[in-house]
Design a protein around this motif. Sequence first.
Motif, PDB file in Angstrom:
ATOM      1  N   ALA A   1      28.144 -25.823 -29.109  1.00 48.25           N
ATOM      2  CA  ALA A   1      27.927 -24.611 -29.621  1.00 48.25           C
ATOM      3  C   ALA A   1      28.807 -23.536 -29.011  1.00 48.25           C
ATOM      4  CB  ALA A   1      26.268 -24.216 -28.917  1.00 48.25           C
ATOM      5  N   LEU A   2      29.374 -23.769 -27.923  1.00 47.72           N
ATOM      6  CA  LEU A   2      30.520 -22.682 -27.327  1.00 47.72           C
ATOM      7  C   LEU A   2      31.692 -22.829 -28.267  1.00 47.72           C
ATOM      8  CD1 LEU A   2      30.248 -22.602 -23.513  1.00 47.72           C
ATOM      9  CD2 LEU A   2      29.864 -20.868 -24.943  1.00 47.72           C
ATOM     10  N   GLY A   3      31.964 -23.950 -28.825  1.00 46.98           N
ATOM     11  CA  GLY A   3      33.106 -24.152 -29.436  1.00 46.98           C
ATOM     12  C   GLY A   3      32.973 -23.453 -30.875  1.00 46.98           C
ATOM     13  N   LYS A   4      31.741 -23.643 -31.476  1.00 41.51           N
ATOM     14  CA  LYS A   4      31.495 -22.917 -32.615  1.00 41.51           C
ATOM     15  C   LYS A   4      31.633 -21.284 -32.551  1.00 41.51           C
ATOM     16  CE  LYS A   4      28.579 -26.284 -34.820  1.00 41.51           C
ATOM     17  NZ  LYS A   4      27.311 -26.762 -35.332  1.00 41.51           N
ATOM     18  N   LYS A   5      31.064 -20.887 -31.403  1.00 39.95           N
ATOM     19  CA  LYS A   5      31.284 -19.479 -31.047  1.00 39.95           C
ATOM     20  C   LYS A   5      32.790 -19.040 -30.969  1.00 39.95           C
ATOM     21  CE  LYS A   5      26.674 -18.699 -28.878  1.00 39.95           C
ATOM     22  NZ  LYS A   5      26.166 -18.387 -27.714  1.00 39.95           N
ATOM     23  N   ILE A   6      33.557 -19.895 -30.210  1.00 41.73           N
ATOM     24  CA  ILE A   6      35.061 -20.015 -30.117  1.00 41.73           C
ATOM     25  C   ILE A   6      35.770 -19.737 -31.381  1.00 41.73           C
ATOM     26  CG2 ILE A   6      37.081 -20.781 -29.323  1.00 41.73           C
ATOM     27  CD1 ILE A   6      35.642 -21.808 -26.759  1.00 41.73           C
ATOM     28  N   VAL A   7      35.233 -20.481 -32.391  1.00 42.11           N
ATOM     29  CA  VAL A   7      35.848 -20.433 -33.849  1.00 42.11           C
ATOM     30  C   VAL A   7      35.438 -19.233 -34.507  1.00 42.11           C
ATOM     31  CG1 VAL A   7      35.938 -21.722 -36.027  1.00 42.11           C
ATOM     32  CG2 VAL A   7      35.946 -22.792 -33.948  1.00 42.11           C
ATOM     33  N   GLU A   8      34.212 -18.826 -34.144  1.00 38.90           N
ATOM     34  CA  GLU A   8      33.919 -17.574 -34.862  1.00 38.90           C
ATOM     35  C   GLU A   8      34.506 -16.273 -34.393  1.00 38.90           C
ATOM     36  OE1 GLU A   8      29.838 -17.457 -34.459  1.00 38.90           O
ATOM     37  OE2 GLU A   8      29.281 -18.992 -35.700  1.00 38.90           O
ATOM     38  N   LEU A   9      34.788 -16.464 -32.929  1.00 39.03           N
ATOM     39  CA  LEU A   9      35.670 -15.205 -32.363  1.00 39.03           C
ATOM     40  C   LEU A   9      37.179 -15.159 -32.821  1.00 39.03           C
ATOM     41  CD1 LEU A   9      34.199 -15.242 -28.668  1.00 39.03           C
ATOM     42  CD2 LEU A   9      34.003 -13.432 -30.617  1.00 39.03           C
ATOM     43  N   ASN A  10      37.700 -16.510 -32.949  1.00 41.57           N
ATOM     44  CA  ASN A  10      39.163 -16.843 -33.564  1.00 41.57           C
ATOM     45  C   ASN A  10      39.238 -16.020 -34.810  1.00 41.57           C
ATOM     46  OD1 ASN A  10      40.285 -17.787 -31.100  1.00 41.57           O
ATOM     47  ND2 ASN A  10      39.889 -20.047 -31.865  1.00 41.57           N
ATOM     48  N   GLN A  11      38.037 -16.224 -35.649  1.00 40.60           N
ATOM     49  CA  GLN A  11      38.183 -15.510 -37.111  1.00 40.60           C
ATOM     50  C   GLN A  11      38.340 -13.970 -37.160  1.00 40.60           C
ATOM     51  OE1 GLN A  11      35.135 -17.547 -38.953  1.00 40.60           O
ATOM     52  NE2 GLN A  11      36.018 -19.244 -39.401  1.00 40.60           N
ATOM     53  N   VAL A  12      37.694 -13.346 -35.802  1.00 40.49           N
ATOM     54  CA  VAL A  12      38.015 -11.943 -35.686  1.00 40.49           C
ATOM     55  C   VAL A  12      39.252 -11.699 -35.145  1.00 40.49           C
ATOM     56  CG1 VAL A  12      36.826 -10.020 -34.743  1.00 40.49           C
ATOM     57  CG2 VAL A  12      35.282 -11.638 -35.517  1.00 40.49           C
ATOM     58  N   ILE A  13      39.337 -12.666 -34.210  1.00 43.22           N
ATOM     59  CA  ILE A  13      40.717 -12.266 -33.222  1.00 43.22           C
ATOM     60  C   ILE A  13      42.107 -12.482 -34.228  1.00 43.22           C
ATOM     61  CG2 ILE A  13      42.559 -13.164 -31.412  1.00 43.22           C
ATOM     62  CD1 ILE A  13      39.820 -13.818 -29.934  1.00 43.22           C
ATOM     63  N   ASN A  14      42.386 -13.211 -34.921  1.00 42.51           N
ATOM     64  CA  ASN A  14      43.783 -13.363 -35.802  1.00 42.51           C
ATOM     65  C   ASN A  14      43.700 -12.337 -36.619  1.00 42.51           C
ATOM     66  OD1 ASN A  14      43.954 -16.128 -34.884  1.00 42.51           O
ATOM     67  ND2 ASN A  14      43.108 -17.107 -36.204  1.00 42.51           N
ATOM     68  N   PRO A  15      42.853 -11.713 -37.428  1.00 42.14           N
ATOM     69  CA  PRO A  15      43.353 -10.268 -38.320  1.00 42.14           C
ATOM     70  C   PRO A  15      43.488  -9.301 -37.259  1.00 42.14           C
ATOM     71  CG  PRO A  15      41.070 -11.190 -38.977  1.00 42.14           C
ATOM     72  CD  PRO A  15      41.553 -12.127 -37.890  1.00 42.14           C
ATOM     73  N   GLY A  16      43.017  -9.186 -36.017  1.00 42.58           N
ATOM     74  CA  GLY A  16      43.509  -8.165 -34.987  1.00 42.58           C
ATOM     75  C   GLY A  16      44.811  -8.313 -34.755  1.00 42.58           C
ATOM     76  N   LEU A  17      45.091  -9.546 -34.362  1.00 40.80           N
ATOM     77  CA  LEU A  17      46.474  -9.863 -33.790  1.00 40.80           C
ATOM     78  C   LEU A  17      47.536  -9.433 -34.932  1.00 40.80           C
ATOM     79  CD1 LEU A  17      46.052 -13.169 -31.930  1.00 40.80           C
ATOM     80  CD2 LEU A  17      46.843 -10.872 -31.129  1.00 40.80           C
ATOM     81  N   ARG A  18      47.348  -9.878 -36.262  1.00 41.08           N
ATOM     82  CA  ARG A  18      48.205  -9.636 -37.370  1.00 41.08           C
ATOM     83  C   ARG A  18      48.301  -8.127 -37.599  1.00 41.08           C
ATOM     84  NH1 ARG A  18      44.749 -13.184 -40.355  1.00 41.08           N
ATOM     85  NH2 ARG A  18      45.325 -15.051 -40.192  1.00 41.08           N
ATOM     86  N   SER A  19      47.088  -7.250 -37.500  1.00 38.62           N
ATOM     87  CA  SER A  19      47.437  -5.717 -37.338  1.00 38.62           C
ATOM     88  C   SER A  19      48.233  -5.394 -36.549  1.00 38.62           C
ATOM     89  CB  SER A  19      45.960  -5.099 -37.639  1.00 38.62           C
ATOM     90  OG  SER A  19      45.559  -5.110 -36.274  1.00 38.62           O
TER      91      SER A  19
END
Length: 115
Positions: free
Chosen positions: A57-75
């Motif tokens: 369950a934590l792993g799924k949350k980490i994956v969801e957070l990564n989907q938010v983090i990656n565009p932030g890093l790109r910007s």
Amino acid sequence: MDAVEVIYDKTLALQKSISEYQKEARDETIEQIQSLLAERGEWMKKLPVSYSAEQKALGKKIVELNQVINPGLRSIRDDIRNDLIMLKRKRKTSHRYRNPYQGPPVDGMFLDKKE
């Protein structure tokens, strides 16, 4: 605290750092992001082979957070890239202003040096 929980905490901290990013404090934010990514990478090497239901369950949350983090890093990367491009343009413009007859003519005019 196991590796998955630590990775989740580091991911939350990373997401918070990216969401609070300001151009004025870019150097400090980038250093903080780099250290969080490095620490998270070290903990990822310590992940177990099999996972419990809580860890999944934590792993799924980490994956969801990564989907938010990656565009932030790109910007942030694009912001830095744009600043570098603008800096190069300013240097080129100031160089042309100081030495207007150096380099190729801009308006298509040709000066014959033999005369």
